[in-house]
Design a protein around this motif. Structure first.
Motif, PDB file in Angstrom:
ATOM      1  N   GLY A  90     -23.630  16.642 -59.080  1.00  0.00           N
ATOM      2  CA  GLY A  90     -22.244  16.849 -58.721  1.00  0.00           C
ATOM      3  C   GLY A  90     -21.542  15.647 -58.130  1.00  0.00           C
ATOM      4  O   GLY A  90     -20.338  15.708 -57.863  1.00  0.00           O
ATOM      5  N   GLY A  91     -22.262  14.565 -57.912  1.00  0.00           N
ATOM      6  CA  GLY A  91     -21.637  13.369 -57.388  1.00  0.00           C
ATOM      7  C   GLY A  91     -20.743  12.717 -58.421  1.00  0.00           C
ATOM      8  O   GLY A  91     -20.746  13.069 -59.600  1.00  0.00           O
ATOM      9  N   GLY A  92     -19.968  11.746 -57.965  1.00  0.00           N
ATOM     10  CA  GLY A  92     -19.074  11.046 -58.866  1.00  0.00           C
ATOM     11  C   GLY A  92     -18.082  10.193 -58.118  1.00  0.00           C
ATOM     12  O   GLY A  92     -18.222   9.948 -56.918  1.00  0.00           O
ATOM     13  N   LEU A  93     -17.074   9.745 -58.840  1.00  0.00           N
ATOM     14  CA  LEU A  93     -16.013   8.898 -58.301  1.00  0.00           C
ATOM     15  C   LEU A  93     -14.738   9.716 -58.165  1.00  0.00           C
ATOM     16  O   LEU A  93     -14.269  10.320 -59.138  1.00  0.00           O
ATOM     17  N   VAL A  94     -14.187   9.743 -56.956  1.00  0.00           N
ATOM     18  CA  VAL A  94     -12.955  10.481 -56.698  1.00  0.00           C
ATOM     19  C   VAL A  94     -12.033   9.649 -55.828  1.00  0.00           C
ATOM     20  O   VAL A  94     -12.462   8.724 -55.138  1.00  0.00           O
ATOM     21  N   GLN A  95     -10.759   9.990 -55.852  1.00  0.00           N
ATOM     22  CA  GLN A  95      -9.783   9.341 -54.994  1.00  0.00           C
ATOM     23  C   GLN A  95      -9.786   9.967 -53.608  1.00  0.00           C
ATOM     24  O   GLN A  95     -10.165  11.127 -53.439  1.00  0.00           O
ATOM     25  N   ALA A  96      -9.377   9.194 -52.629  1.00  0.00           N
ATOM     26  CA  ALA A  96      -9.251   9.722 -51.280  1.00  0.00           C
ATOM     27  C   ALA A  96      -8.362  10.962 -51.285  1.00  0.00           C
ATOM     28  O   ALA A  96      -7.326  10.996 -51.947  1.00  0.00           O
ATOM     29  N   GLN A 125     -19.576  21.708 -50.412  1.00  0.00           N
ATOM     30  CA  GLN A 125     -18.194  21.567 -50.832  1.00  0.00           C
ATOM     31  C   GLN A 125     -17.540  20.519 -49.953  1.00  0.00           C
ATOM     32  O   GLN A 125     -17.478  20.682 -48.736  1.00  0.00           O
ATOM     33  N   MET A 126     -17.056  19.460 -50.554  1.00  0.00           N
ATOM     34  CA  MET A 126     -16.467  18.348 -49.827  1.00  0.00           C
ATOM     35  C   MET A 126     -14.988  18.256 -50.172  1.00  0.00           C
ATOM     36  O   MET A 126     -14.625  17.984 -51.321  1.00  0.00           O
ATOM     37  N   ASN A 127     -14.148  18.475 -49.184  1.00  0.00           N
ATOM     38  CA  ASN A 127     -12.705  18.397 -49.348  1.00  0.00           C
ATOM     39  C   ASN A 127     -12.145  17.262 -48.505  1.00  0.00           C
ATOM     40  O   ASN A 127     -12.796  16.778 -47.585  1.00  0.00           O
ATOM     41  N   SER A 128     -10.933  16.875 -48.819  1.00  0.00           N
ATOM     42  CA  SER A 128     -10.249  15.810 -48.077  1.00  0.00           C
ATOM     43  C   SER A 128     -11.139  14.591 -47.927  1.00  0.00           C
ATOM     44  O   SER A 128     -11.288  14.032 -46.837  1.00  0.00           O
ATOM     45  N   LEU A 129     -11.713  14.167 -49.011  1.00  0.00           N
ATOM     46  CA  LEU A 129     -12.661  13.063 -48.972  1.00  0.00           C
ATOM     47  C   LEU A 129     -11.997  11.764 -48.549  1.00  0.00           C
ATOM     48  O   LEU A 129     -10.843  11.496 -48.882  1.00  0.00           O
ATOM     49  N   THR A 175     -18.658   8.333 -54.552  1.00  0.00           N
ATOM     50  CA  THR A 175     -17.812   7.182 -54.285  1.00  0.00           C
ATOM     51  C   THR A 175     -16.367   7.651 -54.146  1.00  0.00           C
ATOM     52  O   THR A 175     -15.834   8.295 -55.051  1.00  0.00           O
ATOM     53  N   VAL A 176     -15.751   7.322 -53.032  1.00  0.00           N
ATOM     54  CA  VAL A 176     -14.378   7.721 -52.753  1.00  0.00           C
ATOM     55  C   VAL A 176     -13.521   6.463 -52.687  1.00  0.00           C
ATOM     56  O   VAL A 176     -13.740   5.607 -51.821  1.00  0.00           O
ATOM     57  N   SER A 177     -12.566   6.356 -53.574  1.00  0.00           N
ATOM     58  CA  SER A 177     -11.697   5.195 -53.618  1.00  0.00           C
ATOM     59  C   SER A 177     -10.473   5.410 -52.751  1.00  0.00           C
ATOM     60  O   SER A 177      -9.973   6.532 -52.608  1.00  0.00           O
ATOM     61  N   SER A 178      -9.964   4.335 -52.179  1.00  0.00           N
ATOM     62  CA  SER A 178      -8.797   4.406 -51.314  1.00  0.00           C
ATOM     63  C   SER A 178      -7.513   4.267 -52.108  1.00  0.00           C
ATOM     64  O   SER A 178      -7.524   3.921 -53.292  1.00  0.00           O
TER      65      SER A 178
END
Length: 116
Positions: A8-14, A82-86, A113-116
């Motif tokens: 379930g991991g991956g790259l997401v925006q902040a 469940q990860m919100n508001s990363l 990975t959370v991009s800014s």
């Protein structure tokens, strides 16, 4: 022996969300307390969240409290995060952990990975 596999991991925006899963093998899944740990780049592994074998007790690191939710489905031998508001600070390899009084097991980890 308990085998754990994260996904379930991956790259997401902040500000975005991800849901991690930890699939466990073995008949004794419900006998273990379960938890999530993470290792940010260049840092030591740190505690994220824990849930009791029954699912009735949960605890979180202050850094994720109010944003992350840990849960488990013993019938499916699966734990979730469940990860919100990363935030970019959440970027890390996330590890599934199962522990009992005399044993402990780890998954291989999944990259978030959370991009800014």
């Amino acid at each position: 022996q308990v085998q754990l596999v994260e996904s379930g991991g991956g790259l997401v925006q902040a500000g975005g969300s991800l849901r991690l899963s930890c699939a466990a093998s073995g008949r004794t899944f419900s006998s273990y307390n379960m938890g999530w740990f993470r290792r940010p780049p260049g840092k030591e592994r740190e505690f994220v969240a824990v849930i009791s074998w029954s699912g009735g007790s949960r605890d979180y690191a202050d850094s994720v409290k109010g944003r992350f939710t840990i849960s488990r489905d013993n019938a499916k031998n699966t734990m979730y995060l469940q990860m919100n508001s990363l935030k970019p600070e959440d970027t890390a390899v996330y590890y599934c952990n199962a522990h009992a009084p005399l044993s402990q097991f780890w998954g291989q980890g999944t990259q978030v990975t959370v991009s800014s």
